[in-house]
Write a protein that holds these residues in place. Structure first.
Motif, mmCIF file in Angstrom:
data_model
loop_
_atom_site.group_PDB
_atom_site.id
_atom_site.type_symbol
_atom_site.label_atom_id
_atom_site.label_comp_id
_atom_site.label_asym_id
_atom_site.label_seq_id
_atom_site.Cartn_x
_atom_site.Cartn_y
_atom_site.Cartn_z
ATOM 1 N N PRO A 25 41.189 43.741 53.949
ATOM 2 C CA PRO A 25 41.012 45.144 53.772
ATOM 3 C C PRO A 25 41.252 45.764 52.601
ATOM 4 O O PRO A 25 42.680 45.352 52.230
ATOM 5 N N ALA A 26 40.775 46.566 51.878
ATOM 6 C CA ALA A 26 41.294 47.250 50.659
ATOM 7 C C ALA A 26 41.001 48.595 50.678
ATOM 8 O O ALA A 26 39.818 49.197 51.058
ATOM 9 N N MET B 4 32.538 48.590 52.144
ATOM 10 C CA MET B 4 32.943 49.744 52.119
ATOM 11 C C MET B 4 34.607 49.721 52.213
ATOM 12 O O MET B 4 35.495 50.318 51.572
ATOM 13 N N GLY B 5 34.936 48.810 53.225
ATOM 14 C CA GLY B 5 36.266 48.497 53.326
ATOM 15 C C GLY B 5 36.993 47.653 52.535
ATOM 16 O O GLY B 5 38.002 47.115 52.769
ATOM 17 N N LYS B 6 36.220 47.040 51.328
ATOM 18 C CA LYS B 6 36.801 45.995 50.523
ATOM 19 C C LYS B 6 37.199 46.386 49.274
ATOM 20 O O LYS B 6 36.416 47.260 48.728
ATOM 21 N N ILE C 70 36.209 40.628 44.592
ATOM 22 C CA ILE C 70 35.393 39.620 45.351
ATOM 23 C C ILE C 70 34.209 38.848 44.113
ATOM 24 O O ILE C 70 33.449 39.861 43.736
ATOM 25 N N ARG C 71 34.273 37.707 44.102
ATOM 26 C CA ARG C 71 33.402 37.194 42.793
ATOM 27 C C ARG C 71 32.174 36.249 43.718
ATOM 28 O O ARG C 71 32.905 35.399 44.707
ATOM 29 N N ILE C 72 31.169 36.284 43.298
ATOM 30 C CA ILE C 72 30.069 35.464 43.721
ATOM 31 C C ILE C 72 29.380 34.671 42.548
ATOM 32 O O ILE C 72 29.117 35.278 41.618
#
Length: 187
Positions: free
Chosen positions: A74-75, A138-140, A145-147
């Motif tokens: 979470p962030a 919304m909570g990250k 995060i990489r895709i």
């Protein structure tokens, strides 16, 4: 690149995906195979082909995004900063800013005859999953995060850029699919 409000971005994207679901249900669901597989009058893809093309990207991106979001802590990050490549790909696909036509990449070219009911059903399912992922985002921290991108997996984009790119690409082909509707069929 400037930092934008994550909540505003995700809400804007959520609204577009909700509209895609509504349009797919109202305009394409429960239509017959002949109607959905009818080639465009301009020689382009049928409605089913447009949606199948989008489904092929969903098959690639959605599981990767789901796994990365699940694993991310979470962030509280309130902002998101797009990268130059993410902004470039999004602008290229957005129907408002990317006017040029592009040839579909191998593996994303739909067949000419499809089981249109299953294509529409899968498109709606994928859009519902995309909504879930947007809401989970919304909570990250969308910057962390990489895709890997489908055409060049060694390039990894921030998930916030991937959300924007996929939804712009979806909008581009939803507009293309809707151009195949004759005015009387919208009523």
């Amino acid at each position: 690149m400037e930092t934008i409000n994550k909540k505003d971005l995700l809400q804007k994207l959520d609204d577009v995906v909700e509209q895609h679901i509504s349009d797919a249900v109202a305009l394409f669901q429960n239509r017959n195979d002949e109607f959905l597989n009818k080639p465009s009058a301009t020689g382009g893809w049928s409605i089913a082909q447009c949606l199948d093309h989008l489904n092929s990207y969903g098959h690639y991106y959605l599981p990767r995004m789901r796994d990365k979001l699940r694993a991310a802590p979470p962030a509280d990050a309130e902002g998101f900063t797009s990268t130059w490549i993410g902004a470039y790909f999004t602008k290229m696909m957005d129907p408002e800013t990317g006017k040029r036509k592009y040839k579909a990449f191998k593996g994303h070219i739909p067949q000419s005859r499809l089981d249109s009911a299953s294509v529409v059903r899968e498109f709606i399912r994928q859009q519902e999953e995309l909504l879930y992922l947007l809401r989970d985002g919304m909570g990250k921290d969308l910057d962390a995060i990489r895709i890997p991108i489908s055409i060049l997996p060694f390039i990894r984009m921030k998930i916030g850029d991937v959300f924007q790119f996929i939804i712009a690409h979806n909008e581009r082909h939803m507009q293309q699919a809707k151009r195949n509707l004759v005015p009387e069929s919208i009523c």
